[in-house]
Design an enzyme around this catalytic site. Structure first.
Site, PDB file in Angstrom:
ATOM      1  N   TRP A 153     -61.790 -11.107  23.997  1.00  0.00           N
ATOM      2  CA  TRP A 153     -60.414 -11.510  23.673  1.00  0.00           C
ATOM      3  C   TRP A 153     -59.842 -12.513  24.669  1.00  0.00           C
ATOM      4  O   TRP A 153     -58.809 -13.112  24.406  1.00  0.00           O
ATOM      5  CB  TRP A 153     -59.488 -10.274  23.612  1.00  0.00           C
ATOM      6  CG  TRP A 153     -59.600  -9.381  24.815  1.00  0.00           C
ATOM      7  CD1 TRP A 153     -60.333  -8.233  24.903  1.00  0.00           C
ATOM      8  CD2 TRP A 153     -58.999  -9.571  26.112  1.00  0.00           C
ATOM      9  NE1 TRP A 153     -60.225  -7.695  26.168  1.00  0.00           N
ATOM     10  CE2 TRP A 153     -59.405  -8.493  26.931  1.00  0.00           C
ATOM     11  CE3 TRP A 153     -58.145 -10.531  26.654  1.00  0.00           C
ATOM     12  CZ2 TRP A 153     -59.003  -8.358  28.260  1.00  0.00           C
ATOM     13  CZ3 TRP A 153     -57.748 -10.410  27.988  1.00  0.00           C
ATOM     14  CH2 TRP A 153     -58.178  -9.332  28.766  1.00  0.00           C
ATOM     15  N   LYS A 177     -68.839 -11.387  15.533  1.00  0.00           N
ATOM     16  CA  LYS A 177     -67.846 -10.297  15.536  1.00  0.00           C
ATOM     17  C   LYS A 177     -66.864 -10.636  16.661  1.00  0.00           C
ATOM     18  O   LYS A 177     -67.166 -10.456  17.848  1.00  0.00           O
ATOM     19  CB  LYS A 177     -68.561  -8.964  15.786  1.00  0.00           C
ATOM     20  CG  LYS A 177     -67.671  -7.843  16.331  1.00  0.00           C
ATOM     21  CD  LYS A 177     -66.692  -7.323  15.319  1.00  0.00           C
ATOM     22  CE  LYS A 177     -65.813  -6.231  15.882  1.00  0.00           C
ATOM     23  NZ  LYS A 177     -64.685  -6.732  16.724  1.00  0.00           N
ATOM     24  N   PRO A 178     -65.677 -11.163  16.301  1.00  0.00           N
ATOM     25  CA  PRO A 178     -64.708 -11.466  17.365  1.00  0.00           C
ATOM     26  C   PRO A 178     -64.049 -10.190  17.873  1.00  0.00           C
ATOM     27  O   PRO A 178     -64.061  -9.171  17.189  1.00  0.00           O
ATOM     28  CB  PRO A 178     -63.684 -12.360  16.663  1.00  0.00           C
ATOM     29  CG  PRO A 178     -63.768 -12.006  15.215  1.00  0.00           C
ATOM     30  CD  PRO A 178     -65.152 -11.452  14.952  1.00  0.00           C
ATOM     31  N   ALA A 179     -63.430 -10.272  19.043  1.00  0.00           N
ATOM     32  CA  ALA A 179     -62.716  -9.112  19.591  1.00  0.00           C
ATOM     33  C   ALA A 179     -61.635  -8.669  18.615  1.00  0.00           C
ATOM     34  O   ALA A 179     -60.981  -9.511  17.981  1.00  0.00           O
ATOM     35  CB  ALA A 179     -62.075  -9.496  20.916  1.00  0.00           C
ATOM     36  N   SER A 180     -61.425  -7.361  18.514  1.00  0.00           N
ATOM     37  CA  SER A 180     -60.426  -6.843  17.568  1.00  0.00           C
ATOM     38  C   SER A 180     -59.015  -7.316  17.918  1.00  0.00           C
ATOM     39  O   SER A 180     -58.161  -7.419  17.058  1.00  0.00           O
ATOM     40  CB  SER A 180     -60.455  -5.319  17.558  1.00  0.00           C
ATOM     41  OG  SER A 180     -61.736  -4.908  17.174  1.00  0.00           O
ATOM     42  N   GLY A 230     -68.697  -9.994  27.633  1.00  0.00           N
ATOM     43  CA  GLY A 230     -67.826  -8.835  27.795  1.00  0.00           C
ATOM     44  C   GLY A 230     -68.211  -8.059  29.038  1.00  0.00           C
ATOM     45  O   GLY A 230     -68.813  -8.613  29.970  1.00  0.00           O
ATOM     46  N   SER A 231     -67.920  -6.778  29.043  1.00  0.00           N
ATOM     47  CA  SER A 231     -68.150  -5.996  30.261  1.00  0.00           C
ATOM     48  C   SER A 231     -69.633  -5.682  30.469  1.00  0.00           C
ATOM     49  O   SER A 231     -70.421  -5.636  29.516  1.00  0.00           O
ATOM     50  CB  SER A 231     -67.368  -4.682  30.187  1.00  0.00           C
ATOM     51  OG  SER A 231     -67.974  -3.835  29.232  1.00  0.00           O
ATOM     52  N   GLU A 252     -73.237 -12.443  28.959  1.00  0.00           N
ATOM     53  CA  GLU A 252     -72.339 -12.978  29.995  1.00  0.00           C
ATOM     54  C   GLU A 252     -71.370 -11.850  30.314  1.00  0.00           C
ATOM     55  O   GLU A 252     -70.491 -11.531  29.524  1.00  0.00           O
ATOM     56  CB  GLU A 252     -71.630 -14.226  29.481  1.00  0.00           C
ATOM     57  CG  GLU A 252     -71.014 -15.046  30.598  1.00  0.00           C
ATOM     58  CD  GLU A 252     -69.520 -15.010  30.592  1.00  0.00           C
ATOM     59  OE1 GLU A 252     -68.957 -14.241  31.414  1.00  0.00           O
ATOM     60  OE2 GLU A 252     -68.914 -15.720  29.776  1.00  0.00           O
ATOM     61  N   LEU A 253     -71.593 -11.207  31.482  1.00  0.00           N
ATOM     62  CA  LEU A 253     -70.931  -9.928  31.756  1.00  0.00           C
ATOM     63  C   LEU A 253     -69.911 -10.066  32.892  1.00  0.00           C
ATOM     64  O   LEU A 253     -69.427 -11.144  33.168  1.00  0.00           O
ATOM     65  CB  LEU A 253     -72.005  -8.872  32.041  1.00  0.00           C
ATOM     66  CG  LEU A 253     -73.106  -8.797  30.963  1.00  0.00           C
ATOM     67  CD1 LEU A 253     -74.195  -7.814  31.347  1.00  0.00           C
ATOM     68  CD2 LEU A 253     -72.524  -8.463  29.596  1.00  0.00           C
ATOM     69  N   CYS A 286     -63.712 -13.978  33.553  1.00  0.00           N
ATOM     70  CA  CYS A 286     -64.859 -13.415  34.285  1.00  0.00           C
ATOM     71  C   CYS A 286     -65.167 -14.210  35.548  1.00  0.00           C
ATOM     72  O   CYS A 286     -65.817 -13.701  36.458  1.00  0.00           O
ATOM     73  CB  CYS A 286     -66.100 -13.425  33.412  1.00  0.00           C
ATOM     74  SG  CYS A 286     -65.879 -12.479  31.937  1.00  0.00           S
TER      75      CYS A 286
HETATM   76  C1  SIN Z   1     -65.030 -16.042  30.832  1.00  0.00           C
HETATM   77  O1  SIN Z   1     -64.129 -15.668  31.530  1.00  0.00           O
HETATM   78  O2  SIN Z   1     -65.792 -15.245  30.295  1.00  0.00           O
HETATM   79  C2  SIN Z   1     -65.281 -17.491  30.553  1.00  0.00           C
HETATM   80  C3  SIN Z   1     -64.505 -18.408  31.369  1.00  0.00           C
HETATM   81  C4  SIN Z   1     -64.862 -19.858  31.161  1.00  0.00           C
HETATM   82  O3  SIN Z   1     -65.634 -20.244  30.290  1.00  0.00           O
HETATM   83  O4  SIN Z   1     -64.343 -20.648  31.934  1.00  0.00           O
END
Ligand code: SIN
Length: 480
Positions: A153, A177-180, A230-231, A252-253, A286
């Site tokens: 999200w 499947k996008p975030a709800s 996500g996590s 990508e966590l 992230c």
């Molecule tokens: C992310 O936070 O997962 C991606 C951030 C970005 O692409 O800059």
């Protein structure tokens, strides 16, 4: 603002070229005031299973489409995304909360992946390898097949295009499947892709229960590759669920990014870099600075300069052009930030500016705390909010050790004017990405991704395309 009046608003799923509704629906809320924007389908399992089969049939044709055709369709999609940038940005702000100026930026960033991969579509080069035993070794790069993506999200557009665009460029079909919390940006992007003319079944958007769709994606032998952002906890679960069908994975966590400000740094540049990485999307990224290490000589001056910038940030409704920081995604997110702030203060850190307790509804005041140590919660966990904890350090070797003292390895940042130092320290940091004298590292041309518990695989760049390709080696015997 009534979201349904926007021309690209869509709340049905795109499945095999058809727009699908359902009897059961999921509400989508505006995090600014918790008002209901609309609802999207909770698709039944039988529909998702059929979608996988249709995507498989569609992919068999798509992989044979010429690279020019794939490239041109991606280019058309890119043009439409740019044409509708403002509407897409409004949809994103309404469902995600980020300031409109950031949403506009994210749409441009999302579009840049489509543009990049429309060009990369033409560059699926293989190899011819000289060999002593056989006359020739040929290596072809071929589309991996039907792919699935589960997206977060925090970046409702860019995390989709950086998975979908390389998949389509490579000749794969994909189900997203996008975030709800944020399905509407995904559905609007799908509407534009449909308008661009991609064949039915190539790009599908499925909404509903994350757990059951995740299970279908991971257990199905039709899906040959799963990409997830996500996590770490959910990523590891998806990885385990995918193992019986031996899928290729991109994950990508979580991150726990250190920022190191050395005595030799240009402090104005370092303060701006920290503002950029720390407060983008209210700290819900992230790659966001999670631990800010400042060397002793510049410690006090840096903190004062940063405080002035933080105090000038304006909180509010993302639709207001003045807003710098929007609401956090939900109350759970606010509780986590507060827990980290309170834990730090309880263990001896000092509040410089901001809030220790929630008095602002869905908002969290940007908060600066100094004299933080490695024992505090914010040193170990990703905060995912507008909290900037400052650690004092004296020595380069110590700060490298502290920076690497985490299970995560996504992004890291250093600020120094010493060329030897930045080469030396960049090499020592155990991270997939290092920003030097900048807080902004995201770019379609660069390989984005982490090591350790931050994941596997890379997105963007020529390497992002490889994630959707398989190698086929053809051994040519001697020609007689
Ligand atoms: C992310 O936070 O997962 C991606 C951030 C970005 O692409 O800059």
């Amino acid at each position: 603002m009534d979201i349904t009046t926007l021309s690209i608003f869509e709340n049905r799923c795109l499945v095999n070229g058809n727009w699908i509704t359902s009897e059961n629906n999921l509400e989508v809320k505006n995090p600014f005031d918790n008002s209901v924007l609309t609802s999207v389908p909770i698709l039944e399992e039988s529909i998702v299973l059929q979608a996988l089969q249709d995507a498989e049939t569609a992919q068999k044709k798509w992989k044979k489409a010429s690279v020019n055709e794939r490239s041109h369709l991606l280019r058309k999609w890119f043009d439409l995304v740019i044409q509708y940038q403002e509407e897409l940005a409004i949809i994103m702000t309404l469902e995600q909360g980020k300031p409109l100026k950031e949403s506009r930026g994210e749409i441009a960033y999302a579009a840049s992946y489509i543009e990049w991969f429309s060009e990369e579509a033409k560059r699926g080069y293989g190899d011819i390898i000289p060999n002593n035993i056989h006359s020739e070794i040929l290596v072809f790069k071929e589309a991996i097949g039907v792919c699935a993506a589960i997206t977060p999200w925090n970046f409702p557009a860019a995390m989709i295009t950086r998975k979908v665009a390389p998949a389509l460029a490579a000749g794969c079909s994909i189900l997203v499947k996008p975030a709800s919390e944020t399905p509407l940006t995904a559905l609007a992007l799908a509407k534009l892709a449909n308008q661009a003319g991609f064949p039915a079944g190539i790009f599908n958007v499925i909404t509903g229960s994350s757990t059951s769709i995740g299970k279908i994606f991971t257990e199905s032998p039709i899906i040959k590759k799963l990409s997830f952002t996500g996590s770490t906890e959910i990523g590891a679960k998806l990885m385990a669920q995918s193992s019986p069908t031996v899928k290729k994975l991109s994950l990508e966590l979580g991150g726990n990014a250190p920022v190191i400000v050395f005595n030799s740094a240009n402090l104005e540049q370092a303060v701006q870099g920290v503002m950029d990485t720390k407060f983008r999307n209210a700290g819900q990224t992230c790659v966001c600075a999670n631990r800010i290490y400042v060397q002793n000589e510049v410690y006090d001056e840096f903190i004062e300069k940063l405080r002035l910038k933080i105090d000038s940030l304006k909180l509010g409704n993302g639709l207001n052009p003045e807003t710098d920081i929007g609401p956090l995604i939900n109350s759970k997110a606010i509780l986590k930030v507060e827990e980290h702030i309170q834990d730090a203060i309880k263990k001896g850190a000092t509040l410089v500016t901001g809030q220790t307790k929630n008095t602002n509804g869905n908002y969290c005041l940007p908060t600066l705390v100094k004299d933080v140590t490695q024992e505090m919660l914010c040193a170990k966990e990703e905060t995912f909010g507008p909290f900037a904890p400052i650690f004092r350090f004296y020595d380069e070797n110590d700060v490298i050790k502290m920076s690497n003292d985490t299970e995560f390895g996504l992004a890291s940042y250093i600020f120094t004017q010493d060329i030897n130092q930045y080469i030396r320290v960049s090499r020592e940091l155990e991270y997939g990405m290092v920003g030097v004298n900048t807080g902004i590292i995201s770019n379609a041309a660069a390989p984005f991704g982490g090591i350790k518990s931050s994941g596997i695989g890379r997105e963007g760049s020529k390497y992002g395309m490889e994630e959707y390709l398989e190698m086929k080696y053809v051994c040519l015997g001697n020609i007689k």
